[in-house]
Structures are given as structure tokens and as C-alpha cells.
Scaffold this active site. Structure first.
Site, PDB file in Angstrom:
ATOM      1  N   ARG A   1      -4.850   4.146  -2.748  1.00  0.00           N
ATOM      2  CA  ARG A   1      -4.800   2.856  -2.079  1.00  0.00           C
ATOM      3  C   ARG A   1      -6.160   2.204  -2.293  1.00  0.00           C
ATOM      4  O   ARG A   1      -7.183   2.886  -2.458  1.00  0.00           O
ATOM      5  CB  ARG A   1      -4.538   3.023  -0.584  1.00  0.00           C
ATOM      6  CG  ARG A   1      -3.227   3.730  -0.251  1.00  0.00           C
ATOM      7  CD  ARG A   1      -3.108   3.927   1.262  1.00  0.00           C
ATOM      8  NE  ARG A   1      -1.838   4.560   1.628  1.00  0.00           N
ATOM      9  CZ  ARG A   1      -1.661   5.865   1.762  1.00  0.00           C
ATOM     10  NH1 ARG A   1      -2.688   6.698   1.565  1.00  0.00           N
ATOM     11  NH2 ARG A   1      -0.486   6.361   2.089  1.00  0.00           N
TER      12      ARG A   1
ATOM     13  N   HIS B   1      -2.494  -3.137  -5.292  1.00  0.00           N
ATOM     14  CA  HIS B   1      -1.524  -2.147  -4.816  1.00  0.00           C
ATOM     15  C   HIS B   1      -0.399  -1.927  -5.828  1.00  0.00           C
ATOM     16  O   HIS B   1       0.204  -0.846  -5.856  1.00  0.00           O
ATOM     17  CB  HIS B   1      -0.933  -2.576  -3.471  1.00  0.00           C
ATOM     18  CG  HIS B   1      -0.349  -1.437  -2.688  1.00  0.00           C
ATOM     19  ND1 HIS B   1      -1.115  -0.407  -2.183  1.00  0.00           N
ATOM     20  CD2 HIS B   1       0.937  -1.152  -2.342  1.00  0.00           C
ATOM     21  CE1 HIS B   1      -0.337   0.454  -1.543  1.00  0.00           C
ATOM     22  NE2 HIS B   1       0.913   0.033  -1.633  1.00  0.00           N
TER      23      HIS B   1
ATOM     24  N   ARG C   1      -1.015   1.110  -7.871  1.00  0.00           N
ATOM     25  CA  ARG C   1      -0.604   2.366  -7.222  1.00  0.00           C
ATOM     26  C   ARG C   1       0.905   2.571  -7.408  1.00  0.00           C
ATOM     27  O   ARG C   1       1.351   3.687  -7.696  1.00  0.00           O
ATOM     28  CB  ARG C   1      -0.970   2.313  -5.733  1.00  0.00           C
ATOM     29  CG  ARG C   1      -0.458   3.492  -4.898  1.00  0.00           C
ATOM     30  CD  ARG C   1      -1.057   3.376  -3.499  1.00  0.00           C
ATOM     31  NE  ARG C   1      -0.281   4.060  -2.465  1.00  0.00           N
ATOM     32  CZ  ARG C   1      -0.460   5.321  -2.099  1.00  0.00           C
ATOM     33  NH1 ARG C   1      -1.369   6.060  -2.702  1.00  0.00           N
ATOM     34  NH2 ARG C   1       0.262   5.856  -1.132  1.00  0.00           N
TER      35      ARG C   1
ATOM     36  N   TYR D   1      10.685   4.877  -5.077  1.00  0.00           N
ATOM     37  CA  TYR D   1      10.412   4.734  -6.508  1.00  0.00           C
ATOM     38  C   TYR D   1      11.612   5.127  -7.365  1.00  0.00           C
ATOM     39  O   TYR D   1      11.709   4.719  -8.516  1.00  0.00           O
ATOM     40  CB  TYR D   1       9.173   5.546  -6.895  1.00  0.00           C
ATOM     41  CG  TYR D   1       7.930   4.993  -6.249  1.00  0.00           C
ATOM     42  CD1 TYR D   1       7.380   3.781  -6.673  1.00  0.00           C
ATOM     43  CD2 TYR D   1       7.323   5.639  -5.171  1.00  0.00           C
ATOM     44  CE1 TYR D   1       6.269   3.253  -6.051  1.00  0.00           C
ATOM     45  CE2 TYR D   1       6.207   5.122  -4.554  1.00  0.00           C
ATOM     46  CZ  TYR D   1       5.689   3.923  -4.997  1.00  0.00           C
ATOM     47  OH  TYR D   1       4.589   3.389  -4.376  1.00  0.00           O
TER      48      TYR D   1
ATOM     49  N   LYS E   1      -4.267   7.864   5.134  1.00  0.00           N
ATOM     50  CA  LYS E   1      -3.732   7.416   6.411  1.00  0.00           C
ATOM     51  C   LYS E   1      -3.560   8.603   7.355  1.00  0.00           C
ATOM     52  O   LYS E   1      -3.239   9.700   6.940  1.00  0.00           O
ATOM     53  CB  LYS E   1      -2.377   6.726   6.199  1.00  0.00           C
ATOM     54  CG  LYS E   1      -2.481   5.335   5.572  1.00  0.00           C
ATOM     55  CD  LYS E   1      -1.135   4.654   5.553  1.00  0.00           C
ATOM     56  CE  LYS E   1      -1.250   3.229   5.030  1.00  0.00           C
ATOM     57  NZ  LYS E   1       0.077   2.545   5.016  1.00  0.00           N
TER      58      LYS E   1
ATOM     59  N   HIS F   1       1.940  10.576   0.954  1.00  0.00           N
ATOM     60  CA  HIS F   1       3.012  10.147   1.851  1.00  0.00           C
ATOM     61  C   HIS F   1       3.375  11.276   2.812  1.00  0.00           C
ATOM     62  O   HIS F   1       3.559  12.424   2.396  1.00  0.00           O
ATOM     63  CB  HIS F   1       4.264   9.760   1.049  1.00  0.00           C
ATOM     64  CG  HIS F   1       4.132   8.466   0.326  1.00  0.00           C
ATOM     65  ND1 HIS F   1       4.965   8.091  -0.716  1.00  0.00           N
ATOM     66  CD2 HIS F   1       3.260   7.426   0.486  1.00  0.00           C
ATOM     67  CE1 HIS F   1       4.620   6.902  -1.157  1.00  0.00           C
ATOM     68  NE2 HIS F   1       3.584   6.482  -0.446  1.00  0.00           N
TER      69      HIS F   1
END
Length: 306
Positions: free
Chosen positions: A162, A252, A255, A287, A184, A278
Site C-alpha cells: 500500500r 493503488h 498494488r 482478483y 493494517k 489481507h
């Protein structure tokens, strides 16, 4: 905090908690506080009085529905409304820790449903062209700035970072041919560095005129301060204009391109999940929709009955 305290006192305490907690990013702190302040401004107008600390526990479902309606009339989309509501819930979790009972209405109100958006990655040629042009320079900038831009974009496309993760890197995060990324939720993951990406970072470090110490930001602005996301976004805007690429090409999107190109070339979905950081596989599965759509487009474009 006493029942006679004002709601503004509660927000000030909330701000201090965010600043001292240590696990909230700077932009997250700002968003939480701004959203909460706007929430109190709305309540003041809606109820014709500034709510006290104790009165915050008496917010009704009608109040919250009026708040959502106010946001939508102000032009906010579903995603922005959902984010603001998340900020308010975080604020009330803080209040509960201070002894205030959260209003039942907060558990009853539903966040706006978000439209499911399929990522819009670049194709492989466009990704390579974008990162190559960044490294070669544009607008006659200094060599070290071109090296910096190329290294940042290669970290997005070559390591799937990110933009916030790339700009938070310090020299200490570089471990031989691996990157230690704090993503995150303050979760740490290791991401392998491709030789091309590692070489780009090394080239930038060698050319950068600023002292790059172990715990300071790796990527710097012209004045030596931490490089901001807006500067990278500006670079990508200039590059996509020069290459004739659509407005959907953003930092982004690189990515997204990293994940999509890995999947297209046979990478395991769970490995991609780990590389992207994730928490849930369902987030990564988006995806596969990109890959399916590519197959559909291929049939439509090339089949005689398409």
C-alpha cells in the site's frame, strides 16, 4: 469523566487517547477526530443544544438516521458514510472504557451497503512502462528524485505494498532480500524483494542527499522531510498523462496490478493473500473476478460469434 462534562471534553479526551495509543496512523487519528467533531456539530443543530457527556448515551435511532440522511444530502457516498459511522462507533468504544454506556441505537443502525468494485489493474506492459519512466525521470528533476520515484512505484508494483506502507518504511525495515511490513491492524508480514526492486531501492539510497538513519523515513522530500502520499499521487498523474493512460491509473492500481499479474501467471491465491497482508481470503478473491472478466473480454473480442 463526570456526567456534567461536555461532549467537547469527551472529544478532547478521545484525541489524547488516539495520540498516545501508538497503534493508530496519523491520518486515521485525524479522520476519527474530524468525524467525531462533525457528529457533535450535527447533534447540536439537530437537538438545538450541545449534548453533554451523559446525553451521548441517549442518542436515538431517529438521530442516527437523520445523521445518515444529512451526510447523503451533503453529497457523501456510501463508502464515506460507512467510514464516518465507523469513526463514531470507535468513539463510543472509547466512551464505554470511560464508563459511559453506548446507546442501543448504535448497534441497531446499519452501515450503508457498499458497492462491490472490481479492481482496475494496469496490464503488464503499462505497469512496466510506468515504473520505467519514473526511474528515468520526468520534468528534468534531479537524478535522486527520479530514483526515489522509481523505487516507490516499484515497491507498489513489485512488492504489492500500500502507498502508506511504502512511505512508512525505514532502513530498519529492509532485511537483506526481504521487507518487514507493518500493515493494517498493526500486523507484521514479510515480503520478498525482487532483484529489480531491491536494486531500485539501493540506487535511491546511494543517490539520496539526505542522511537515512535506521528509524527515520526512508523516502524523503526535496527538503528532507518524510515523503507524502500526495507527492506520489502527483508523480503518477504526470506519468499516466505522458503515457496516455486512463485516470484509473493510481498508486493503488499498481498494488492491484501486482496481485492480478501474480494470479494470471498461476500464483496461489493464499500466497497472494499473505503477500498483500489481507486478513480474510475473501478480500483477495476479488482478483479472481478480474481474471474472469479478462477471459470474458477475450472471448468477446476474438471469437467469431463474439
Amino acid at each position: 469523566m463526570t456526567p456534567g462534562a461536555s461532549a467537547n471534553d469527551a472529544v478532547r479526551a478521545w484525541r489524547e487517547t488516539l495520540e498516545t495509543a501508538g497503534h493508530y496512523a496519523g491520518h486515521t487519528q485525524i479522520a476519527y477526530v474530524q468525524d467525531t467533531e462533525q457528529f457533535l456539530d450535527f447533534l447540536t443543530d439537530h437537538q438545538a443544544s450541545t449534548p453533554t457527556w451523559a446525553a451521548l448515551s441517549e442518542i436515538s435511532i431517529a438521530d442516527l438516521r437523520a445523521l445518515l440522511s444529512h451526510w447523503r444530502r451533503s453529497g457523501l457516498g456510501a463508502a464515506s458514510c460507512a467510514r464516518k459511522l465507523s469513526s463514531i462507533r470507535a468513539f463510543y468504544r472509547h466512551l464505554e472504557e470511560q464508563g459511559l454506556q453506548a446507546p442501543p441505537a448504535l448497534a441497531l443502525i446499519q452501515s450503508p451497503k457498499l458497492p462491490k468494485r472490481t479492481p482496475r489493474p494496469l496490464d503488464e506492459k503499462a505497469s512496466e512502462a510506468l515504473t520505467a519512466m519514473a526511474s528515468k525521470g520526468h520534468d528534468k528533476q534531479d537524478d535522486w528524485i527520479s530514483a526515489r520515484d522509481g523505487a516507490v512505484l516499484l515497491l507498489l508494483y513489485g512488492a504489492g505494498l500500500r502507498i502508506s506502507e511504502a512511505l512508512a518504511l525505514t532502513p530498519q525495515h529492509l532485511e537483506s532480500d526481504m521487507l518487514r511490513i507493518v500493515g493494517k491492524g498493526n500486523k507484521t508480514r514479510l515480503v520478498p524483494l525482487l532483484p529489480a526492486v531491491s536494486a531500485a531501492v539501493d540506487a535511491y539510497e546511494a543517490l539520496c542527499p539526505h542522511v537515512l538513519t535506521g528509524d527515520a523515513p526512508l523516502f524523503r522530500s526535496v527538503r528532507g522531510k518524510a515523503l507524502g502520499a500526495s507527492a506520489v499521487q502527483s508523480v503518477v498523474r504526470k506519468l499516466r498523462s505522458a503515457l496516455g493512460l486512463p485516470d484509473s491509473v493510481t498508486p493503488h492500481a499498481l498494488r492491484h496490478s501486482f496481485a492480478t499479474h501474480l494470479l494470471n501467471n498461476g500464483a496461489d491465491l493464499r500466497v497472494i493473500q499473505d503477500l498483500l497482508g489481507h486478513a480474510n481470503l475473501s478480500t483477495t478473491q476479488v482478483y479472481t473476478k478480474v481474471q474472469t472478466q479478462r477471459l470474458v473480454d477475450t472471448i468477446k473480442d476474438f471469437h467469431p460469434r463474439g
